[in-house]
Design a protein around this motif. Structure first.
Motif, PDB file in Angstrom:
ATOM      1  N   VAL A  35      -7.501  12.561  -8.618  1.00  0.00           N
ATOM      2  CA  VAL A  35      -6.381  12.418  -7.175  1.00  0.00           C
ATOM      3  C   VAL A  35      -7.312  11.021  -6.542  1.00  0.00           C
ATOM      4  O   VAL A  35      -7.999  11.267  -6.189  1.00  0.00           O
ATOM      5  CB  VAL A  35      -6.645  13.702  -6.472  1.00  0.00           C
ATOM      6  N   TYR A  36      -5.711  10.417  -5.937  1.00  0.00           N
ATOM      7  CA  TYR A  36      -6.153   9.767  -5.383  1.00  0.00           C
ATOM      8  C   TYR A  36      -5.281   9.211  -3.753  1.00  0.00           C
ATOM      9  O   TYR A  36      -4.658  10.078  -3.113  1.00  0.00           O
ATOM     10  CB  TYR A  36      -5.571   8.121  -6.117  1.00  0.00           C
ATOM     11  N   LEU A  37      -5.857   8.076  -3.162  1.00  0.00           N
ATOM     12  CA  LEU A  37      -5.579   7.826  -1.710  1.00  0.00           C
ATOM     13  C   LEU A  37      -5.803   6.992  -1.543  1.00  0.00           C
ATOM     14  O   LEU A  37      -6.287   5.634  -1.355  1.00  0.00           O
ATOM     15  CB  LEU A  37      -6.693   8.913  -0.523  1.00  0.00           C
ATOM     16  N   GLN A  38      -4.206   5.797  -1.640  1.00  0.00           N
ATOM     17  CA  GLN A  38      -3.823   4.680  -1.498  1.00  0.00           C
ATOM     18  C   GLN A  38      -3.524   4.666  -0.062  1.00  0.00           C
ATOM     19  O   GLN A  38      -2.604   4.903   0.702  1.00  0.00           O
ATOM     20  CB  GLN A  38      -2.157   3.779  -1.956  1.00  0.00           C
ATOM     21  N   MET A  39      -4.303   3.516   1.124  1.00  0.00           N
ATOM     22  CA  MET A  39      -4.641   3.031   2.542  1.00  0.00           C
ATOM     23  C   MET A  39      -3.738   1.854   2.857  1.00  0.00           C
ATOM     24  O   MET A  39      -4.528   0.805   2.040  1.00  0.00           O
ATOM     25  CB  MET A  39      -5.332   3.785   2.851  1.00  0.00           C
ATOM     26  N   ASN A  40      -3.071   1.674   2.986  1.00  0.00           N
ATOM     27  CA  ASN A  40      -1.856   0.743   3.034  1.00  0.00           C
ATOM     28  C   ASN A  40      -2.475   0.302   4.966  1.00  0.00           C
ATOM     29  O   ASN A  40      -1.697   1.190   5.658  1.00  0.00           O
ATOM     30  CB  ASN A  40      -0.912  -0.001   2.727  1.00  0.00           C
ATOM     31  N   SER A  41      -1.862  -0.695   4.775  1.00  0.00           N
ATOM     32  CA  SER A  41      -1.665  -1.685   7.118  1.00  0.00           C
ATOM     33  C   SER A  41      -2.498  -0.484   7.403  1.00  0.00           C
ATOM     34  O   SER A  41      -2.183   0.052   8.748  1.00  0.00           O
ATOM     35  CB  SER A  41      -0.681  -0.747   7.061  1.00  0.00           C
ATOM     36  N   LEU A  42      -4.464  -0.270   7.501  1.00  0.00           N
ATOM     37  CA  LEU A  42      -5.171  -0.145   8.167  1.00  0.00           C
ATOM     38  C   LEU A  42      -5.071  -0.263   9.323  1.00  0.00           C
ATOM     39  O   LEU A  42      -5.236  -1.445  10.072  1.00  0.00           O
ATOM     40  CB  LEU A  42      -6.662   0.080   7.222  1.00  0.00           C
ATOM     41  N   LYS A  43      -5.356   0.814   9.574  1.00  0.00           N
ATOM     42  CA  LYS A  43      -6.253   0.375  12.061  1.00  0.00           C
ATOM     43  C   LYS A  43      -7.483   0.763  11.790  1.00  0.00           C
ATOM     44  O   LYS A  43      -8.041   1.653  10.939  1.00  0.00           O
ATOM     45  CB  LYS A  43      -4.845   1.220  12.232  1.00  0.00           C
ATOM     46  N   PRO A  44      -7.300   0.532  12.586  1.00  0.00           N
ATOM     47  CA  PRO A  44      -9.419   0.907  13.023  1.00  0.00           C
ATOM     48  C   PRO A  44      -9.509   2.455  13.888  1.00  0.00           C
ATOM     49  O   PRO A  44     -10.399   3.190  13.375  1.00  0.00           O
ATOM     50  CB  PRO A  44      -9.654   0.395  14.763  1.00  0.00           C
ATOM     51  N   GLU A  45      -8.178   2.693  13.966  1.00  0.00           N
ATOM     52  CA  GLU A  45      -8.557   4.211  14.433  1.00  0.00           C
ATOM     53  C   GLU A  45      -8.132   5.073  12.901  1.00  0.00           C
ATOM     54  O   GLU A  45      -8.403   5.987  13.090  1.00  0.00           O
ATOM     55  CB  GLU A  45      -7.036   4.780  14.896  1.00  0.00           C
ATOM     56  N   ASP A  46      -7.860   4.531  11.644  1.00  0.00           N
ATOM     57  CA  ASP A  46      -8.103   4.957  10.563  1.00  0.00           C
ATOM     58  C   ASP A  46      -9.523   4.698   9.936  1.00  0.00           C
ATOM     59  O   ASP A  46      -9.743   5.828   9.237  1.00  0.00           O
ATOM     60  CB  ASP A  46      -7.378   4.129   9.585  1.00  0.00           C
ATOM     61  N   THR A  47     -10.895   4.703  10.835  1.00  0.00           N
ATOM     62  CA  THR A  47     -12.180   4.805  10.469  1.00  0.00           C
ATOM     63  C   THR A  47     -12.768   6.243  10.844  1.00  0.00           C
ATOM     64  O   THR A  47     -12.517   7.170  11.594  1.00  0.00           O
ATOM     65  CB  THR A  47     -12.830   4.159  11.050  1.00  0.00           C
ATOM     66  N   ALA A  48     -13.157   6.757   8.912  1.00  0.00           N
ATOM     67  CA  ALA A  48     -13.798   7.849   9.128  1.00  0.00           C
ATOM     68  C   ALA A  48     -14.364   8.149   8.140  1.00  0.00           C
ATOM     69  O   ALA A  48     -13.949   7.311   7.084  1.00  0.00           O
ATOM     70  CB  ALA A  48     -12.395   8.590   9.006  1.00  0.00           C
ATOM     71  N   VAL A  49     -15.387   9.112   7.990  1.00  0.00           N
ATOM     72  CA  VAL A  49     -15.582   9.906   6.161  1.00  0.00           C
ATOM     73  C   VAL A  49     -14.059  10.681   5.610  1.00  0.00           C
ATOM     74  O   VAL A  49     -13.368  11.062   6.449  1.00  0.00           O
ATOM     75  CB  VAL A  49     -16.995  10.497   6.524  1.00  0.00           C
TER      76      VAL A  49
END
Length: 116
Positions: free
Chosen positions: A79-93
């Motif tokens: 399974v995949y997670l494509q993450m675009n337009s990342l923001k600092p608040e997306d920082t996480a494990v």
């Protein structure tokens, strides 16, 4: 039993993209709904996205709608997670999740850090 192994995390600048992968083994992958969660320091683990067994139905947290895309390849048990337009608040494990017979299985997590 289900074993999950995430990969693809890293450091990226705001506005950038990453693609996470989660390789599954131990059960018939195509029969399992899958999900991604994430956890930031000092916060509870939160839902990010989910996909049904066939891949025909997906759902997302409001905070990632329009930016993240969950998908799966049942032939590759991944399974995949494509993450675009990342923001600092997306920082996480970021953690991969499978729920089988009422029991949750988790991977070890992969760190995503978004710099501003």
């Amino acid at each position: 039993q289900v074993q999950l192994v995430e990969s693809g995390g890293g450091l990226v600048q705001a506005g950038g993209s990453l693609r996470l992968s989660c390789a599954a083994s131990g059960r018939t992958f195509s029969r399992i709904g899958m999900a991604w969660f994430r956890q930031s320091p000092g916060k509870e683990r939160e839902f990010v996205a989910t996909i049904n067994r066939s891949g025909g139905s997906t759902d997302y947290a409001d905070s990632v709608k329009g930016r993240f895309t969950i998908s799966r390849d049942n032939a590759k048990n991944t399974v995949y997670l494509q993450m675009n337009s990342l923001k600092p608040e997306d920082t996480a494990v970021y953690y991969c999740n499978a729920r089988v017979d009422g029991r949750d299985y988790w991977g070890q997590g992969t760190q995503v850090t978004v710099s501003s």
